[in-house]
Design a protein around this motif. Structure first.
Motif, mmCIF file in Angstrom:
data_model
loop_
_atom_site.group_PDB
_atom_site.id
_atom_site.type_symbol
_atom_site.label_atom_id
_atom_site.label_comp_id
_atom_site.label_asym_id
_atom_site.label_seq_id
_atom_site.Cartn_x
_atom_site.Cartn_y
_atom_site.Cartn_z
ATOM 1 N N SER A 168 0.842 -1.186 0.000
ATOM 2 C CA SER A 168 0.000 0.000 0.000
ATOM 3 C C SER A 168 0.883 1.243 0.000
ATOM 4 C CB SER A 168 -0.914 0.025 1.227
ATOM 5 O OG SER A 168 -0.159 0.244 2.401
ATOM 6 N N ARG A 169 0.316 2.338 -0.422
ATOM 7 C CA ARG A 169 1.070 3.586 -0.476
ATOM 8 C C ARG A 169 1.537 3.999 0.927
ATOM 9 N NH1 ARG A 169 -1.099 8.941 -3.723
ATOM 10 N NH2 ARG A 169 0.791 10.202 -3.513
ATOM 11 N N ARG A 170 0.662 3.791 1.926
ATOM 12 C CA ARG A 170 1.027 4.142 3.298
ATOM 13 C C ARG A 170 2.177 3.280 3.804
ATOM 14 N NH1 ARG A 170 -3.653 5.260 7.545
ATOM 15 N NH2 ARG A 170 -3.817 6.996 6.065
ATOM 16 N N THR A 171 2.167 2.001 3.424
ATOM 17 C CA THR A 171 3.254 1.116 3.841
ATOM 18 C C THR A 171 4.572 1.555 3.220
ATOM 19 O OG1 THR A 171 1.731 -0.734 4.095
ATOM 20 C CG2 THR A 171 4.062 -1.272 3.876
ATOM 21 N N VAL A 172 4.530 1.940 1.957
ATOM 22 C CA VAL A 172 5.738 2.445 1.290
ATOM 23 C C VAL A 172 6.270 3.662 2.029
ATOM 24 C CG1 VAL A 172 6.614 3.571 -0.795
ATOM 25 C CG2 VAL A 172 5.161 1.542 -0.987
ATOM 26 N N GLN A 173 5.380 4.585 2.388
ATOM 27 C CA GLN A 173 5.804 5.794 3.096
ATOM 28 C C GLN A 173 6.412 5.451 4.455
ATOM 29 O OE1 GLN A 173 2.112 7.953 3.112
ATOM 30 N NE2 GLN A 173 2.457 8.876 1.093
ATOM 31 N N ARG A 174 5.848 4.441 5.124
ATOM 32 C CA ARG A 174 6.376 4.032 6.419
ATOM 33 C C ARG A 174 7.784 3.449 6.282
ATOM 34 N NH1 ARG A 174 2.384 1.247 7.850
ATOM 35 N NH2 ARG A 174 3.165 -0.859 7.451
ATOM 36 N N TYR A 175 8.003 2.640 5.239
ATOM 37 C CA TYR A 175 9.326 2.068 4.986
ATOM 38 C C TYR A 175 10.337 3.179 4.693
ATOM 39 C CZ TYR A 175 8.467 -2.988 4.881
ATOM 40 O OH TYR A 175 8.217 -4.278 5.219
ATOM 41 N N VAL A 176 9.918 4.133 3.874
ATOM 42 C CA VAL A 176 10.819 5.224 3.494
ATOM 43 C C VAL A 176 11.181 6.062 4.720
ATOM 44 C CG1 VAL A 176 11.055 7.352 2.155
ATOM 45 C CG2 VAL A 176 10.051 5.308 1.101
ATOM 46 N N GLN A 177 10.185 6.372 5.558
ATOM 47 C CA GLN A 177 10.456 7.145 6.767
ATOM 48 C C GLN A 177 11.431 6.421 7.689
ATOM 49 O OE1 GLN A 177 9.641 10.237 7.868
ATOM 50 N NE2 GLN A 177 8.807 10.623 5.820
ATOM 51 N N ARG A 178 11.270 5.098 7.812
ATOM 52 C CA ARG A 178 12.167 4.329 8.669
ATOM 53 C C ARG A 178 13.597 4.392 8.150
ATOM 54 N NH1 ARG A 178 14.425 -0.600 8.787
ATOM 55 N NH2 ARG A 178 13.404 -1.248 6.863
ATOM 56 N N MET A 179 13.767 4.265 6.828
ATOM 57 C CA MET A 179 15.112 4.315 6.264
ATOM 58 C C MET A 179 15.705 5.717 6.346
ATOM 59 S SD MET A 179 15.103 1.638 3.057
ATOM 60 C CE MET A 179 13.579 2.209 2.294
ATOM 61 N N MET A 204 15.961 13.074 -0.988
ATOM 62 C CA MET A 204 17.198 13.255 -1.740
ATOM 63 C C MET A 204 18.402 12.909 -0.871
ATOM 64 S SD MET A 204 18.559 16.632 -3.789
ATOM 65 C CE MET A 204 17.133 16.560 -4.879
ATOM 66 N N GLN A 205 18.364 13.359 0.403
ATOM 67 C CA GLN A 205 19.440 13.005 1.327
ATOM 68 C C GLN A 205 19.490 11.496 1.561
ATOM 69 O OE1 GLN A 205 19.471 15.218 5.007
ATOM 70 N NE2 GLN A 205 18.842 17.100 3.981
ATOM 71 N N LEU A 206 18.316 10.858 1.643
ATOM 72 C CA LEU A 206 18.279 9.409 1.833
ATOM 73 C C LEU A 206 18.974 8.707 0.677
ATOM 74 C CD1 LEU A 206 17.371 6.750 3.083
ATOM 75 C CD2 LEU A 206 15.127 7.084 1.993
ATOM 76 N N ALA A 207 18.689 9.127 -0.530
ATOM 77 C CA ALA A 207 19.303 8.498 -1.696
ATOM 78 C C ALA A 207 20.820 8.698 -1.677
ATOM 79 C CB ALA A 207 18.707 9.088 -2.973
ATOM 80 N N TRP A 208 21.240 9.906 -1.284
ATOM 81 C CA TRP A 208 22.679 10.206 -1.249
ATOM 82 C C TRP A 208 23.366 9.378 -0.173
ATOM 83 C CZ3 TRP A 208 26.333 12.376 2.043
ATOM 84 C CH2 TRP A 208 27.497 12.852 1.431
ATOM 85 N N GLN A 209 22.774 9.310 1.019
ATOM 86 C CA GLN A 209 23.359 8.541 2.105
ATOM 87 C C GLN A 209 23.368 7.045 1.786
ATOM 88 O OE1 GLN A 209 24.937 9.548 4.600
ATOM 89 N NE2 GLN A 209 24.243 11.575 5.252
ATOM 90 N N ALA A 210 22.308 6.560 1.142
ATOM 91 C CA ALA A 210 22.251 5.141 0.776
ATOM 92 C C ALA A 210 23.381 4.791 -0.183
ATOM 93 C CB ALA A 210 20.897 4.816 0.158
ATOM 94 N N ALA A 211 23.657 5.697 -1.125
ATOM 95 C CA ALA A 211 24.741 5.448 -2.071
ATOM 96 C C ALA A 211 26.097 5.452 -1.358
ATOM 97 C CB ALA A 211 24.695 6.499 -3.178
#
Length: 332
Positions: free
Chosen positions: A299-310, A320-327
């Motif tokens: 679900s869209r809400r679940t995706v948002q929850r996963y993204v917030q956790r990461m 954008m910072q998440l993508a940079w830090q992940a890389a």
């Protein structure tokens, strides 16, 4: 005489003290007790009575006695203290206006050159002692004037409520005792982050005054004395503050672990799951939440929850910072 601050003249203080120490007195005795002339004593007693500092009998010969000091003097002192504080604040405001005018008319007032390790140390201690809200630092390895662990002014300022944000170049942690020093500061309240490289050494106090070395110097860089610039206000301090904020935004936050070591507070205790990595790859590819939900069957809400956790895991405030830090961390 010490009660002028409460608004008493020397003669009024002398007469009032006589009434306080001797009790109920006629004017003649006050004359002998103070050594003042009759006219001075009579006018002073009349003044004290009219101001409520003394009272008298209704019939001749008049006998006078003092009003308790806590009743009449304490309010006066409070009023004068408030007036003094207001005057002090006004003087500080006038000084700021004067300094601003001088800086506009004389550029030498904007930038002051500081030469020598001891002079630089004194200036760094002074701006920290005078700081009221915030200190920003770029810390590089191999000190110029202030050896690691010797900045006691930081701990005094932290105890006063000054916020410290410090960026450490990663090579800094290779020096002996550096990790312990950072851990001690973090435990005291310092907010610390690490970056691969810093462009210069820098200290900024209250976003109004900055110190940065101009030429190499110090025991590790150059045999000669260090030279630094002390920069006040102006667009240059604003630019240096913006530079700090840009590096701070991308830096890795540090905290103190159970062993007392400074560590990356967002290092995951375990590897990211396959779903986490898939979500990250789709996010980095530019897909929105709805498209990611469709691709993953969530679900869209679940995706948002996963993204917030990461984002919390990476210490990121934006995607954008998440993508940079992940890389940077090899999460992809």
């Amino acid at each position: 005489m010490t009660l002028e601050v409460a608004g008493l003249s020397p003669a009024e203080e002398a007469v009032y003290r006589a009434l306080v120490t001797e009790g109920r007195l006629p004017a003649d005795y006050v004359m002998r007790r103070t050594g003042l002339s009759r006219s001075t004593v009579e006018s002073t007693l009349a003044m004290l009575t009219s101001q409520g500092l003394a009272s008298r009998t209704d019939k001749l010969p008049f006998v006078y006695w003092a009003t308790p000091p806590d009743v009449v003097l304490a309010p006066r002192l409070k009023h004068h203290a408030e007036a003094l504080e207001l005057a002090r604040s006004e003087v500080a405001s006038l000084l700021e206006a004067y300094q601003a005018t001088m800086r506009r008319q004389d550029t030498s007032q904007l930038i002051e050159l500081v030469t020598g390790a001891e002079s630089l140390r004194q200036h760094l201690r002074h701006i920290q002692s005078a700081s009221q809200g915030e200190m920003l630092w770029f810390c590089k390895p191999q000190y110029v004037a202030m050896p690691a662990g010797s900045n006691d002014a930081e701990f005094e300022a932290l105890s006063r409520g000054v916020n410290y944000r410090v960026l450490y170049e990663k090579a800094y942690f290779e020096e002996e005792g550096a990790v312990d020093n950072v851990a001690r500061a973090v435990r005291a309240g310092e907010m610390a982050r690490a970056v691969p490289h810093l462009p210069l050494r820098l200290a900024i106090a209250d976003r109004s005054i900055a110190v940065c070395p101009l030429v190499p110097g110090g025991p590790h860089e150059h045999p000669g004395p260090p030279t630094a610039a002390l920069i006040r206000d102006g667009s240059l301090v604003s630019a240096l503050t913006a530079l700090f904020e840009r590096y701070w935004e991308d830096a890795i936050p540090l905290s103190v672990d159970g062993s007392g070591n400074a560590t990356d507070i967002h290092t995951a205790p375990q590897s990211l799951s396959a779903l986490d990595r898939k979500l990250l790859s789709l996010l980095v590819a530019g897909l929105g939440d709805k498209a990611i939900a469709t691709q993953t069957g969530l679900s869209r809400r679940t995706v948002q929850r996963y993204v917030q956790r990461m984002m919390q895991l990476a210490g990121a405030t934006t995607r954008m910072q998440l993508a940079w830090q992940a890389a940077r961390r090899g999460w992809l």
